[in-house]
Design an enzyme around this catalytic site. Structure first.
Site, PDB file in Angstrom:
ATOM      1  N   SER A 174       0.845  -1.205   0.000  1.00 52.41           N
ATOM      2  CA  SER A 174       0.000   0.000   0.000  1.00 52.41           C
ATOM      3  C   SER A 174       0.876   1.250   0.000  1.00 52.41           C
ATOM      4  CB  SER A 174      -0.879   0.021   1.256  1.00 52.41           C
ATOM      5  OG  SER A 174      -1.701  -1.118   1.300  1.00 52.41           O
TER       6      SER A 174
HETATM    7  N1  SAM Z   1       0.143  -4.439   4.317  1.00 44.70           N
HETATM    8  C1  SAM Z   1       0.754  -5.063   3.185  1.00 44.70           C
HETATM    9  C2  SAM Z   1       2.180  -4.630   2.978  1.00 44.70           C
HETATM   10  O1  SAM Z   1       2.676  -3.815   3.748  1.00 44.70           O
HETATM   11  O2  SAM Z   1       2.753  -5.158   2.043  1.00 44.70           O
HETATM   12  C3  SAM Z   1      -0.007  -4.802   1.919  1.00 44.70           C
HETATM   13  C4  SAM Z   1      -1.002  -5.810   1.764  1.00 44.70           C
HETATM   14  S1  SAM Z   1      -1.747  -5.951   0.190  1.00 44.70           S
HETATM   15  C5  SAM Z   1      -2.508  -4.386  -0.076  1.00 44.70           C
HETATM   16  C6  SAM Z   1      -3.095  -7.005   0.722  1.00 44.70           C
HETATM   17  C7  SAM Z   1      -2.668  -8.412   1.067  1.00 44.70           C
HETATM   18  O3  SAM Z   1      -3.800  -9.108   1.569  1.00 44.70           O
HETATM   19  C8  SAM Z   1      -2.157  -9.210  -0.136  1.00 44.70           C
HETATM   20  O4  SAM Z   1      -0.890  -9.711   0.133  1.00 44.70           O
HETATM   21  C9  SAM Z   1      -3.186 -10.346  -0.254  1.00 44.70           C
HETATM   22  O5  SAM Z   1      -2.641 -11.567  -0.712  1.00 44.70           O
HETATM   23  C10 SAM Z   1      -3.684 -10.456   1.186  1.00 44.70           C
HETATM   24  N2  SAM Z   1      -4.984 -11.098   1.358  1.00 44.70           N
HETATM   25  C11 SAM Z   1      -6.108 -10.989   0.608  1.00 44.70           C
HETATM   26  N3  SAM Z   1      -7.089 -11.747   1.141  1.00 44.70           N
HETATM   27  C12 SAM Z   1      -6.574 -12.341   2.254  1.00 44.70           C
HETATM   28  C13 SAM Z   1      -7.098 -13.235   3.233  1.00 44.70           C
HETATM   29  N4  SAM Z   1      -8.359 -13.694   3.196  1.00 44.70           N
HETATM   30  N5  SAM Z   1      -6.284 -13.625   4.224  1.00 44.70           N
HETATM   31  C14 SAM Z   1      -4.992 -13.184   4.308  1.00 44.70           C
HETATM   32  N6  SAM Z   1      -4.443 -12.352   3.410  1.00 44.70           N
HETATM   33  C15 SAM Z   1      -5.233 -11.938   2.393  1.00 44.70           C
END
Ligand code: SAM
Length: 218
Positions: free
Chosen positions: A68
């Site tokens: 993000s």
């Molecule tokens: N906070 C993170 C960083 O600093 O890199 C950014 C995260 S990215 C915007 C969102 C993440 O949520 C992705 O890696 C995605 O694979 C994960 N995600 C989506 N659905 C999920 C779920 N049900 N459980 C765990 N992770 C999930």
């Protein structure tokens, strides 16, 4: 896998500039700003993007996912009001940058990622950078009941609704921060657990996240 963080990259005050930019955009929590000024964001993604690492931008981290932009990380972190020792569940570990911001703010972080490749990379990178968290691989849309309750829960992907199961994993007085909307855009929502059965919901600004996929999500 070996990680070499040989830092030829010189930031030239770029992190300081980023902090000032976030302050201008409305981030007021000095502790959050100090942490954004401290965590080396360029370590969390491909070297190709390092020259832009301290611009307020999102970047690809693999598997179709993104880190993000710093404003979003700071915004969600501010809403959590982290106190030293808070037990925090983070749903969507991604590259682990937000995880490190939470740790620097004093949290004991339980973080879950559903993409195995991201999980595998992050469980190696964070200890290498000196950060300790509890890492889990799986569907975080259901939370992690066996380690509940949490002081705070942060969801870093866009959900279609607030999963009720997450609310039940909050301590009384605990805070959930989650983007809720459709695939195109989401409103940042905070939910505070007032007591056993009462919750206060506040709907805030609009953001754009990758989707939260899973049992209690898309
Ligand atoms: N906070 C993170 C960083 O600093 O890199 C950014 C995260 S990215 C915007 C969102 C993440 O949520 C992705 O890696 C995605 O694979 C994960 N995600 C989506 N659905 C999920 C779920 N049900 N459980 C765990 N992770 C999930």
């Amino acid at each position: 896998m070996a990680f070499k963080f040989i830092d030829n990259y010189r930031e030239k005050g770029a992190r300081k500039k980023l902090v000032e930019e976030l302050r201008k955009r409305g981030i007021a929590d000095e502790k959050v700003l100090a942490v954004i000024g401290k965590v080396k964001r360029h370590y969390f993604f491909d070297e190709t993007f390092w020259a832009q690492a301290y611009l307020d931008k999102a970047f690809p981290i693999g598997e179709g996912q993104t880190i993000s932009n710093p404003y979003t990380v700071a915004y969600q972190s501010e809403l959590l009001h982290i106190k030293k020792g808070d037990k925090v569940l983070e749903i969507g570990t991604g590259c682990g940058y937000q995880t490190c911001v939470l740790i620097e703010l004093g949290a004991d972080v339980y973080t879950i990622e559903r993409q195995e490749k991201l999980y595998q990379r992050t469980i190696q990178v964070l200890p290498h950078l000196g950060y300790k968290a509890h890492f889990f691989l799986g569907d975080g849309s259901k939370g992690i009941a066996e380690h509940a309750p949490y002081d705070k829960i942060i969801v870093t992907a866009g959900a279609p609704m607030v999963p009720q199961i997450l609310l039940r994993q909050l301590k009384i007085g605990g805070i959930l921060v989650i983007p809720v909307g459709d695939e195109k855009e989401q409103k940042m929502v905070t939910v505070i657990r007032i007591n056993e059965n009462d919750f206060e919901k506040i709907v805030l600004d609009t953001f754009r996240f990758v989707p939260l996929l899973g049992d209690q999500a898309w």
